[in-house]
Design a protein around this motif. Sequence first.
Motif, short mmCIF file in Angstrom:
data_model
loop_
_atom_site.label_atom_id
_atom_site.label_comp_id
_atom_site.label_asym_id
_atom_site.label_seq_id
_atom_site.Cartn_x
_atom_site.Cartn_y
_atom_site.Cartn_z
N SER A 179 0.97 -1.16 -0.09
CA SER A 179 -0.05 0.02 -0.05
C SER A 179 0.98 1.00 -0.10
O SER A 179 1.88 1.29 0.54
N PRO A 180 0.39 2.46 -0.41
CA PRO A 180 1.22 3.67 -0.81
C PRO A 180 1.13 4.30 0.76
O PRO A 180 1.86 5.27 0.85
N GLU A 181 0.89 3.52 1.75
CA GLU A 181 0.67 4.22 3.18
C GLU A 181 2.25 4.50 3.79
O GLU A 181 2.53 5.08 4.36
N PHE A 182 3.12 3.70 2.94
CA PHE A 182 4.58 3.59 3.54
C PHE A 182 5.47 4.75 2.69
O PHE A 182 6.54 4.50 2.93
N GLU A 183 5.08 5.38 1.87
CA GLU A 183 5.74 5.99 1.04
C GLU A 183 6.53 7.21 1.84
O GLU A 183 7.55 7.55 1.32
N ASP A 184 5.89 7.86 2.56
CA ASP A 184 6.40 8.73 3.37
C ASP A 184 5.91 8.71 4.92
O ASP A 184 5.12 9.11 5.59
N LEU A 185 6.99 7.84 5.62
CA LEU A 185 6.64 7.32 7.05
C LEU A 185 6.89 8.74 7.87
O LEU A 185 6.14 8.81 8.98
N SER A 186 8.06 9.65 7.53
CA SER A 186 8.12 10.78 8.25
C SER A 186 6.95 11.62 8.82
O SER A 186 6.92 12.55 9.52
N THR A 187 5.96 11.51 7.92
CA THR A 187 4.57 12.54 8.13
C THR A 187 3.51 11.73 9.01
O THR A 187 2.67 12.32 9.23
N ALA A 188 3.75 10.51 9.18
CA ALA A 188 2.63 9.57 9.65
C ALA A 188 2.12 10.10 11.13
O ALA A 188 0.98 10.07 11.25
N TYR A 189 2.91 10.48 11.89
CA TYR A 189 2.52 10.66 13.31
C TYR A 189 2.27 12.31 13.36
O TYR A 189 1.98 12.80 14.47
N GLU A 190 2.08 12.93 12.39
CA GLU A 190 2.11 14.36 12.43
C GLU A 190 0.53 14.66 12.89
O GLU A 190 0.24 15.98 13.20
N VAL A 191 -0.17 13.70 12.65
CA VAL A 191 -1.58 13.98 13.27
C VAL A 191 -1.85 14.25 14.64
O VAL A 191 -2.67 15.02 15.23
N PHE A 192 -0.43 14.11 15.48
CA PHE A 192 -0.61 14.19 16.90
C PHE A 192 0.14 15.40 17.26
O PHE A 192 0.51 15.83 18.59
N PHE A 193 0.76 16.03 16.14
CA PHE A 193 1.40 17.29 16.48
C PHE A 193 0.73 18.33 17.08
O PHE A 193 1.37 19.01 18.04
N ARG A 194 -0.59 18.75 16.53
CA ARG A 194 -1.34 19.63 17.42
C ARG A 194 -2.08 19.19 18.57
O ARG A 194 -3.11 18.71 18.74
N ALA A 195 -1.37 18.92 19.47
CA ALA A 195 -1.85 18.54 20.96
C ALA A 195 -1.38 19.29 22.11
O ALA A 195 -0.03 18.85 22.49
N PRO A 196 -1.71 20.30 22.39
CA PRO A 196 -1.17 21.39 23.19
C PRO A 196 -0.66 20.86 24.67
O PRO A 196 0.06 21.50 25.51
N ASN A 197 -1.52 19.79 24.93
CA ASN A 197 -1.16 19.31 26.29
C ASN A 197 -0.60 18.12 26.42
O ASN A 197 -0.50 17.55 27.67
N LEU A 198 -0.16 17.70 25.36
CA LEU A 198 0.59 16.18 25.35
C LEU A 198 1.86 16.10 26.21
O LEU A 198 2.89 16.94 25.75
N VAL A 199 1.92 15.62 27.08
CA VAL A 199 3.21 15.65 27.85
C VAL A 199 3.79 14.22 28.25
O VAL A 199 4.99 14.21 28.47
N THR A 200 3.10 13.15 27.87
CA THR A 200 3.78 11.69 28.01
C THR A 200 3.54 11.21 26.66
O THR A 200 2.76 11.01 25.96
N LEU A 201 4.96 10.32 26.43
CA LEU A 201 4.83 9.38 25.16
C LEU A 201 5.40 8.13 25.59
O LEU A 201 6.38 7.92 26.42
N ILE A 202 4.86 7.14 25.49
CA ILE A 202 5.20 5.72 25.78
C ILE A 202 5.29 5.17 24.50
O ILE A 202 4.49 4.91 23.53
N ASN A 203 6.60 4.60 24.20
CA ASN A 203 7.20 4.15 23.13
C ASN A 203 7.36 2.66 23.14
O ASN A 203 8.24 2.31 23.63
N PHE A 204 6.35 1.90 22.43
CA PHE A 204 6.71 0.51 22.09
C PHE A 204 6.75 0.24 20.76
O PHE A 204 6.85 -0.85 20.34
N ASP A 205 7.42 1.18 19.90
CA ASP A 205 7.41 1.10 18.66
C ASP A 205 8.69 0.77 18.12
O ASP A 205 9.69 1.04 18.75
N THR A 206 8.61 -0.21 16.92
CA THR A 206 10.12 -0.46 16.35
C THR A 206 10.59 0.59 15.21
O THR A 206 11.77 0.53 15.00
#
Length: 459
Positions: A179-206
């Motif tokens: 699928s073309p979803e992997f063409e630009d991985l660098s923009t994938a998580y930008e959906v969470f960029f506009r979260a003004p109160n995000l203070v905790t990131l839990i990373n189980f990602d590879t």
Amino acid sequence: MPTSIDSLPSELLLIIFEHTLPLEKDPLEDPDNADAVSPTWPDIFDLKNGPWVLGQVCRRWRFIALSIPQLWSTFYVRLPRRKDSAVDVLQAWLGRSGNCPLQFQITATLGFCGHQSGYALLTTLARTSSRWQSVDLVDVSMKFLDTLAMQREIRSSSFPLLKELSLRSRDWDIELDNSPEFEDLSTAYEVFFRAPNLVTLINFDTLSLSTFKFPWNQLTTYIGSDASHAIDHLEIMLLCPNLVECNIAFGRTHTWPTIPLLSLKQLKKWTIRIRNSSHDIYSLLSQTTIEVPALQELILLAEQFSLTPILDLFRPVLISSACSLHYLELSGNTVTDSLARFLESVATITRLRIWLNRLTVLPLLERQKTLVPMLEILDFGLSERADIYGFDMNLLATVVRSRRQSVYAHSIRQVNIVVDGSEINIMGTHVFPPIMEVLQEEGLEIRVCKRNEKPLRVK
């Protein structure tokens, strides 16, 4: 006269029902357990568990359960077995949550978005994005994130209440997905960029999350598992100058470039877990200059592996940072000389927790009365309560009494027995050998607790 539960006042039932809500737990405590990526909260489609059951007992219980929106504010979403009623169930659940902030876990696979019910569920859930407070994405796919970003409610308001984001992905296999979803991985998580109160990131990602666009500057807590390479954790920490708490597990390494300087001027609590015996991790860390001037709590857990390299590594870090460490926790295999040298560098600690199945510190405290002179609280971590008979009680008594009489050290006023197990009944004097009762009579405060629980005094 016996009292039935039906006679309890509604206020008390409310409290009882609230205790069915999930308890906080350390997400890195048991990485080998399958529960690490299993539902943390009630499954909305499991009618035999969670708040659904409370409403099925009787009319009164149903009324009370429906009057507690908090019961419905935490949940797990997956693809349902029945497609026709899935959205109705989710809408009913969300409606009962009132205006409460939402905490949920969702299986965010590629198949979820390609499924008719999955897309409808995501669309329904997206309408409440203004109430999302804690989001846990399991097996998250890029397709899921793209679909999420396209939702109208999220494009307009994003995530104003989002405080915690957890990403739990198993090994990515990009080559198997055309699928073309992997063409630009660098923009994938930008959906969470506009979260003004995000203070905790839990990373189980590879994936290397440091290449993605997150609001790094506002993060104050980072939790990273050994699913990521060690350098990935360091790169993320480098992007987060305002970290206050960090809990990371080192298990995987590679030969990527090192980080020359890691300055964490706001960091107060740092937990490091060693998941393998490879010296690559220590080599990587040794090439990085680490500054932690505000550090107050340090937890170094090597468990069955050698703790000596990490002790030798952190000793100059603590000395050069000149931090006032108050709490120290250790587990792992080490040698006496290395442990003694390290304890010399943490003279300000007032509380020390040692996991006795791997490590003992009592001979050092007895032989060197000026070692950790400000120590007042001593915790013994046990795999099970019977392990308390496995160490020298007479030596403990000698240490407590000698430090009480010393003019160079504070008295040890409290000993906590920390049981790292599932035993229900850990209270009572039957837990202790007789010498512990003698020490109690001499004024030593003795308490027991489970891991991550507040110590309770034994009377």
